[in-house]
Design a protein around this motif. Structure first.
Motif, mmCIF file in Angstrom:
data_model
loop_
_atom_site.group_PDB
_atom_site.id
_atom_site.type_symbol
_atom_site.label_atom_id
_atom_site.label_comp_id
_atom_site.label_asym_id
_atom_site.label_seq_id
_atom_site.Cartn_x
_atom_site.Cartn_y
_atom_site.Cartn_z
ATOM 1 N N MET A 124 0.856 -1.184 0.000
ATOM 2 C CA MET A 124 0.000 0.000 0.000
ATOM 3 C C MET A 124 0.891 1.233 0.000
ATOM 4 O O MET A 124 2.041 1.182 0.443
ATOM 5 C CB MET A 124 -0.921 0.026 1.235
ATOM 6 C CG MET A 124 -0.187 0.301 2.533
ATOM 7 S SD MET A 124 -1.244 0.634 3.940
ATOM 8 C CE MET A 124 -1.862 -0.960 4.343
ATOM 9 N N GLU A 125 0.341 2.307 -0.510
ATOM 10 C CA GLU A 125 1.032 3.589 -0.463
ATOM 11 C C GLU A 125 1.125 4.031 1.001
ATOM 12 O O GLU A 125 0.179 3.870 1.765
ATOM 13 C CB GLU A 125 0.233 4.621 -1.269
ATOM 14 C CG GLU A 125 0.873 5.964 -1.362
ATOM 15 C CD GLU A 125 -0.016 6.932 -2.116
ATOM 16 O OE1 GLU A 125 -0.249 8.033 -1.591
ATOM 17 O OE2 GLU A 125 -0.469 6.555 -3.218
ATOM 18 N N HIS A 126 2.261 4.576 1.378
ATOM 19 C CA HIS A 126 2.469 5.005 2.768
ATOM 20 C C HIS A 126 1.893 6.397 2.997
ATOM 21 O O HIS A 126 2.619 7.377 3.157
ATOM 22 C CB HIS A 126 3.955 4.945 3.123
ATOM 23 C CG HIS A 126 4.462 3.563 3.325
ATOM 24 N ND1 HIS A 126 5.714 3.292 3.787
ATOM 25 C CD2 HIS A 126 3.871 2.354 3.143
ATOM 26 C CE1 HIS A 126 5.888 1.991 3.887
ATOM 27 N NE2 HIS A 126 4.775 1.401 3.475
ATOM 28 N N SER A 127 0.577 6.439 3.013
ATOM 29 C CA SER A 127 -0.147 7.678 3.281
ATOM 30 C C SER A 127 -1.517 7.291 3.843
ATOM 31 O O SER A 127 -1.917 6.134 3.769
ATOM 32 C CB SER A 127 -0.324 8.495 2.001
ATOM 33 O OG SER A 127 -1.196 7.836 1.101
ATOM 34 N N VAL A 128 -2.219 8.267 4.374
ATOM 35 C CA VAL A 128 -3.565 7.995 4.884
ATOM 36 C C VAL A 128 -4.463 7.530 3.744
ATOM 37 O O VAL A 128 -5.216 6.556 3.873
ATOM 38 C CB VAL A 128 -4.155 9.243 5.584
ATOM 39 C CG1 VAL A 128 -5.609 9.022 5.957
ATOM 40 C CG2 VAL A 128 -3.330 9.598 6.818
ATOM 41 N N ALA A 129 -4.367 8.195 2.599
ATOM 42 C CA ALA A 129 -5.176 7.804 1.437
ATOM 43 C C ALA A 129 -4.823 6.391 0.982
ATOM 44 O O ALA A 129 -5.715 5.594 0.643
ATOM 45 C CB ALA A 129 -4.988 8.793 0.298
ATOM 46 N N GLY A 130 -3.537 6.055 0.982
ATOM 47 C CA GLY A 130 -3.103 4.717 0.598
ATOM 48 C C GLY A 130 -3.620 3.662 1.553
ATOM 49 O O GLY A 130 -4.079 2.594 1.139
ATOM 50 N N PHE A 131 -3.559 3.972 2.850
ATOM 51 C CA PHE A 131 -4.063 3.049 3.863
ATOM 52 C C PHE A 131 -5.565 2.838 3.691
ATOM 53 O O PHE A 131 -6.039 1.710 3.682
ATOM 54 C CB PHE A 131 -3.763 3.575 5.273
ATOM 55 C CG PHE A 131 -4.329 2.719 6.368
ATOM 56 C CD1 PHE A 131 -3.611 1.645 6.859
ATOM 57 C CD2 PHE A 131 -5.591 2.969 6.893
ATOM 58 C CE1 PHE A 131 -4.125 0.834 7.861
ATOM 59 C CE2 PHE A 131 -6.122 2.163 7.897
ATOM 60 C CZ PHE A 131 -5.384 1.097 8.379
ATOM 61 N N LEU A 132 -6.303 3.931 3.560
ATOM 62 C CA LEU A 132 -7.764 3.836 3.433
ATOM 63 C C LEU A 132 -8.159 3.103 2.155
ATOM 64 O O LEU A 132 -9.098 2.304 2.148
ATOM 65 C CB LEU A 132 -8.396 5.224 3.493
ATOM 66 C CG LEU A 132 -8.286 5.932 4.846
ATOM 67 C CD1 LEU A 132 -8.828 7.366 4.737
ATOM 68 C CD2 LEU A 132 -8.984 5.154 5.948
ATOM 69 N N SER A 133 -7.450 3.362 1.079
ATOM 70 C CA SER A 133 -7.722 2.690 -0.188
ATOM 71 C C SER A 133 -7.479 1.183 -0.065
ATOM 72 O O SER A 133 -8.317 0.365 -0.476
ATOM 73 C CB SER A 133 -6.851 3.287 -1.282
ATOM 74 O OG SER A 133 -6.978 2.574 -2.472
#
Length: 153
Positions: A107-116
């Motif tokens: 996953m992308e290491h960001s809040v958006a990546g986590f949520l996605s």
């Protein structure tokens, strides 16, 4: 119960490794243009080289298999309702999956990546759950029909 959990852990590790390997092959076939991509490039960079990244990813895939396999014991706790079983199982496998996905750079290491990633995980979980529930309900219905037929004889 502890013995069952341990056995499932022992069996779950190689299953997790195998599933992880199959996924890397499938993803390589789709996106790697004829090459084998055993892990995401960010993981290789973070680990210093590709072999260290593969060792980590393989170990974590095995641990993922252990976690999913061991936690499946929840489905055998008959005095719990399906809602409680599903909720607790989902919480456990999410708590296992999300950190592993983060550490392997799935996953992308960001809040958006986590949520996605979590949203996709939850959607796949729901689809598999509905399929399993439908199969289970069909099997129960068939057993009941067979029982009624047997009683009439």
């Amino acid at each position: 119960m502890k013995k069952k959990i341990m056995l499932r852990c022992v069996l779950g590790f190689p299953i997790g490794v195998t599933i992880g390997q199959i996924i890397t092959i499938m993803l390589s076939l789709i996106w790697a243009k004829g090459y084998y991509a055993p892990c995401v490039p960010e993981l290789a960079v973070a680990m210093g080289n590709e072999i260290n990244a593969i060792i980590l990813q393989t170990t974590l895939c095995g641990m993922l298999g252990m976690g999913f396999s061991a936690s499946s014991i929840i489905w055998e706790i008959e005095h719990w309702g399906i809602t409680k079983q599903t909720s607790i199982y989902f919480l456990i496998v999410s708590a296992i999956m999300m950190p592993i996905a983060y550490f392997t750079y799935w996953m992308e290491h960001s809040v958006a990546g986590f949520l996605s990633y979590f949203g996709i995980f939850a959607l796949i979980f729901a689809i598999v759950w509905v399929i399993q529930f439908t199969i289970g309900r069909y099997n129960v219905r068939k057993m009941n029909e067979n029982l009624q037929t047997y009683k009439k004889m």
